[in-house]
Design a protein around this motif. Structure first.
Motif, PDB file in Angstrom:
ATOM      1  N   UNK A 290      33.314  61.847   4.679  1.00 17.12           N
ATOM      2  CA  UNK A 290      35.169  61.374   4.950  1.00 17.12           C
ATOM      3  C   UNK A 290      35.932  62.756   4.385  1.00 17.12           C
ATOM      4  N   UNK A 291      36.850  62.836   5.794  1.00  9.77           N
ATOM      5  CA  UNK A 291      37.771  64.176   5.851  1.00  9.77           C
ATOM      6  C   UNK A 291      38.282  64.049   4.285  1.00  9.77           C
ATOM      7  N   UNK A 292      39.172  65.218   4.680  1.00  8.72           N
ATOM      8  CA  UNK A 292      40.059  65.833   4.164  1.00  8.72           C
ATOM      9  C   UNK A 292      41.623  64.805   4.235  1.00  8.72           C
ATOM     10  N   UNK A 293      42.178  65.020   3.258  1.00  8.22           N
ATOM     11  CA  UNK A 293      44.012  64.487   3.256  1.00  8.22           C
ATOM     12  C   UNK A 293      43.272  62.825   3.985  1.00  8.22           C
ATOM     13  N   UNK A 294      42.931  62.320   3.010  1.00 14.98           N
ATOM     14  CA  UNK A 294      42.214  60.985   3.953  1.00 14.98           C
ATOM     15  C   UNK A 294      42.823  60.398   2.612  1.00 14.98           C
ATOM     16  N   UNK A 303      27.652  54.059   6.046  1.00 17.60           N
ATOM     17  CA  UNK A 303      27.527  55.184   7.411  1.00 17.60           C
ATOM     18  C   UNK A 303      28.038  55.267   8.182  1.00 17.60           C
ATOM     19  N   UNK A 304      29.240  55.620   7.901  1.00 16.40           N
ATOM     20  CA  UNK A 304      30.949  55.680   8.771  1.00 16.40           C
ATOM     21  C   UNK A 304      31.168  57.625   8.701  1.00 16.40           C
ATOM     22  N   UNK A 305      31.850  58.036   9.671  1.00 16.94           N
ATOM     23  CA  UNK A 305      32.144  59.092   9.615  1.00 16.94           C
ATOM     24  C   UNK A 305      33.570  58.969   9.826  1.00 16.94           C
ATOM     25  N   UNK A 306      35.113  59.718   9.410  1.00 12.11           N
ATOM     26  CA  UNK A 306      36.551  59.491   9.270  1.00 12.11           C
ATOM     27  C   UNK A 306      36.118  60.937   9.158  1.00 12.11           C
ATOM     28  N   UNK A 307      37.489  61.091   9.887  1.00  3.77           N
ATOM     29  CA  UNK A 307      38.117  62.142   9.940  1.00  3.77           C
ATOM     30  C   UNK A 307      38.966  62.376   9.097  1.00  3.77           C
ATOM     31  N   UNK A 308      40.007  63.345   8.975  1.00  2.00           N
ATOM     32  CA  UNK A 308      41.104  64.088   7.865  1.00  2.00           C
ATOM     33  C   UNK A 308      42.322  63.319   8.717  1.00  2.00           C
TER      34      UNK A 308
END
Length: 330
Positions: A290-294, A303-308
């Motif tokens: 999980x990215x920043x400021x999310x 199994x997820x890829x979440x951006x900022x």
């Protein structure tokens, strides 16, 4: 010795994340890919780095200046992506007569950096793989030296894949062989390949040894990035700063949670890396980055890829979401 790190690629296999973030700055196990590479080489004694930048290169420059004030750095612009051979040739004037170590900017490996640096020979990092057809391949001679390297062979004669780590002692020789590629327009799959230049060096008498890496972490696409994240978290044990207080939350290690995160009434882990200043409520997150400021609210992620700077509300299972995205499930 100078280190050369090519980070000019567009990272197409990691889209949508690489639309807004260079692949080398994608987070994994609490650090960026680039931080793993630079920190490892700096701890081994290398203090001067050349970064070959292109796509979103200004973000690489800003990050290097902020994150690595203790190193000497240079930036070389690769405006046309004509392959690794072309990228390395652009560094000729900065390198001069120094030895170089080339580490591709999406390659995280475990190996003895000092042993490699102190070797009297040029060296290439290798790892045995089941199917070497998608890699450069090294063929060993009976004398223990590499006798041939070839890029992505149709019928491999060896299962020793080149992992993207190259120590070159005879740099003038290397640049001369690169020049030969350009003059004769010798390409592999439409690009000038560093592997082809190294093979010319070997044919003309250069001596190369192989050094085996203990582990090779693939960061080139979502599934393998998440697998590498899990493995690295297991090795490090994760990192959660003491200042965190997570109300009504269960943490299942190993996880990495950056500073200033707010997590409430959730289950986090195992194998989760969360960027700084992220807010999670009433959610379950496992095997994910999980990215920043999310902001995550009432989601189930696996199994997820979440951006900022993304926002996800509702129920879900497996996502691949880039930066600055907002999704609400009804």
């Amino acid at each position: 010795m100078k280190a050369i790190i090519p980070v000019a690629g567009a990272g197409a296999k990691l889209r949508p994340h690489t639309y807004t973030q260079p692949k080398a700055l994608i987070p994994i196990a609490g650090k960026t890919i680039l931080s793993f590479i630079v920190d490892q080489l700096h701890e081994g004694g290398i203090t001067e780095f050349i970064f070959i930048i292109g796509y979103l290169g200004e973000k690489i420059q800003d990050y290097v200046k902020f994150a690595f004030p203790h190193i000497t750095y240079h930036f070389v612009q690769q405006t046309e992506r004509w392959g690794t051979g072309h990228a390395i040739e652009l560094t000729r004037e900065i390198v001069g007569d120094d030895e170089v170590f080339v580490a591709l900017g999406d390659t995280i490996c475990e190996y003895d950096v000092k042993e490699m640096i102190n070797s009297p020979y040029s060296m290439l990092g290798v790892k045995k793989v089941d199917d070497p057809r998608n890699f450069g391949v090294a063929e060993m001679g009976l004398d223990g030296f590499i006798e041939h390297v070839v890029e992505k062979p149709t019928i491999p004669k060896s299962n020793l894949a080149l992992v993207g780590l190259y120590k070159i002692k005879e740099t003038a020789f290397m640049y001369g062989c690169l020049k030969h590629l350009f003059e004769e327009n010798i390409k592999t799959q439409g690009e000038y390949s560093l592997t082809d230049a190294l093979d010319f060096m070997i044919k003309r008498g250069a001596k190369f040894k192989a050094f085996k890496v203990k582990n090779w972490f693939d960061c080139g696409k979502k599934d393998t990035l998440l697998e590498s994240n899990a493995t690295l978290l297991k090795k490090s044990g994760g990192n959660v700063t003491d200042s965190h207080t997570f109300k009504g939350t269960i943490i299942i290690p190993p996880v990495s949670i950056a500073p200033n995160c707010s997590i409430k009434d959730s289950i986090i882990g195992p194998h989760v890396a969360i960027g700084a200043n992220t807010k999670i409520e009433q959610s379950i997150v496992r095997e994910s980055i999980i990215g920043s400021y999310t902001n995550l609210f009432e989601v189930v992620l696996d199994n997820s890829l979440i951006g900022s700077d993304a926002s996800v509300k509702g129920l879900s299972r497996s996502l691949n979401i880039g930066d600055n995205t907002e999704i609400e499930f009804g």
